[in-house]
Scaffold this motif. Sequence first.
Motif, PDB file in Angstrom:
ATOM      1  N   ILE A 150      38.164 -41.244  34.256  1.00 27.74           N
ATOM      2  CA  ILE A 150      37.509 -42.392  33.620  1.00 27.74           C
ATOM      3  C   ILE A 150      36.225 -42.744  34.364  1.00 27.74           C
ATOM      4  N   PHE A 151      36.283 -42.726  35.683  1.00 27.11           N
ATOM      5  CA  PHE A 151      35.094 -43.041  36.485  1.00 27.11           C
ATOM      6  C   PHE A 151      33.963 -42.065  36.184  1.00 27.11           C
ATOM      7  N   LEU A 152      34.283 -40.777  36.102  1.00 27.29           N
ATOM      8  CA  LEU A 152      33.260 -39.765  35.832  1.00 27.29           C
ATOM      9  C   LEU A 152      32.563 -40.021  34.501  1.00 27.29           C
ATOM     10  N   CYS A 153      33.342 -40.219  33.464  1.00 27.03           N
ATOM     11  CA  CYS A 153      32.739 -40.350  32.137  1.00 27.03           C
ATOM     12  C   CYS A 153      31.966 -41.661  32.008  1.00 27.03           C
ATOM     13  N   VAL A 154      32.470 -42.742  32.589  1.00 29.56           N
ATOM     14  CA  VAL A 154      31.788 -44.034  32.476  1.00 29.56           C
ATOM     15  C   VAL A 154      30.428 -43.996  33.165  1.00 29.56           C
ATOM     16  N   TYR A 155      30.398 -43.496  34.392  1.00 34.11           N
ATOM     17  CA  TYR A 155      29.136 -43.497  35.137  1.00 34.11           C
ATOM     18  C   TYR A 155      28.127 -42.530  34.518  1.00 34.11           C
ATOM     19  N   MET A 156      28.558 -41.332  34.141  1.00 37.83           N
ATOM     20  CA  MET A 156      27.616 -40.391  33.540  1.00 37.83           C
ATOM     21  C   MET A 156      27.140 -40.885  32.171  1.00 37.83           C
TER      22      MET A 156
END
Length: 517
Positions: free
Chosen positions: A432-438
């Motif tokens: 979730i962190f990866l997709c949100v920030y990118m």
Amino acid sequence: MPSLNSGNNLPPIKALNQTNLRETMQSFLQYRRARFEVQAQIDRDLEKAKDAASPSGPNTTQPAHDVTPASVKSSQSCEDDDQESPDSSDEKEHPATDLPIGNIPQIDSDEIEEVYTPVQCSRTVETIRTHYSDGTALGQALTGVHVRDRRTHEGHGGQVFVVDWAGPADPLNPHNWSMLRRIGVTLQISMIALFVGAASGIDATVLPQAAKDFGVSEVAESLATGLYLVGMGLGSLIAGPFSETFGRNAVYTGSFAIFMLFIMASGLSPNFGAQITFRFLAGCSASTPLVCSGGSIADMYNGLEKTWSFPVYAVPAFGGPMIVGWPYIFEYTYHIGQGLANIIFIAMYVGTQINFLFVPIIYKMTNRRNQEAESQGQHHFSPEIRLWYAMFGAAVAIPVSLFWLGWTNYGSISIWSAIFAVVLFGYGVTGIFLCVYMYIIDSYGIYSASALTFVSLIRYVVAGGVTVVGIPFYEKMGTHYTLTIMACLSVVLVPIPYLLYFYGPWIRAKSRFAVAG
């Protein structure tokens, strides 16, 4: 070690000693030669700007802001530049002080002749006879600078100077660094995030002992963790804008130096009040990698490269909080020691590595989308493809792991059941962190650091509050109901990445700061 410089900072000056004296003097002479060459270019540009704004041109009665189409021509030979070079016998006096650009140092011709080396001529395009004001004409003449009208979010009326890189091969552009250097800088930023993240939950590992030493309850002592997280959220309001004003390197270095002082002071605190005060201040200075890391990655990598480079940053960085342990799930349920219970939480960090398995798949899919966008004449692909990390299972993994952990957290059930549930939870949270920030980085472009600032603010302020109420919640509701309630809340949030994938372009169109398409 490669520098963290990915913004607008000058490279560090080497210490002058006997071993590198010769090298330093050579660099100094090269710098002087380059300075004179730049001065000569500026003088030529000023002359062009003065000619462009000359009253002898046609239609001088038009307002300064009125622009008529400019004639452009390409230099066909080097004679024109030679005639305007600093060592020319008929050198002109350039009225630099007539233009509103600040003080430009003037250099004596004899000093130039001493070290000046002629620059190889290149084909340039010069603007002829426009009806700009003096300042605007200067912007048209200077290399690497162009003028455009103000956009809606920049105000009304007037024009702005836009300064770009010297060219596509500018060595100061982080995109032109070698791959090894870019990966090295990425890992440095990841290590900074690892350290500040580890400091967020380090007090929780000795919560009972710290509460006893300071003579306060465990709920009160949990403020040491809660205020640190709140400080990270509030500090992001400063770190984000500062990184876009002074450069990311200065913010990384300065904030981390302050962080080390405050985290040391919190460890040496003589009383509870001093401890939570220094923990809060340490959290404020620890927010830099949270809001600046996204901008740093965007500075160094193109859209396709971010598919694998951002996981290289995020996955190691996420190990810090996972090394946010907690006694209620393992220590009290399975009657194991405090140290062993904290070590088991490393299983969550193991779960983050699962995201690396999806990198080749998502990279291949992203590359295909990128080629499709280029074939259609688009400069970038849709930011919604960044949601794939969540859509491929990470969003669903969070509620599944919480239900799994809550309904099997009994002493009669093997502890390995809880360990595997924690592994799955680590995979889901990191995905979730990866997709949100990118997704935010690609959606807001140059404004991504500011956008990540508000995300971090909300995220860590809420996390800080939940940390403080966590102990009473576990004590009153029990492990099973507490985890089940959190699982139900996460179920409600599961559809968000799927909805954004289909309706994201429509939502982004409503924002004047988001990229189009």
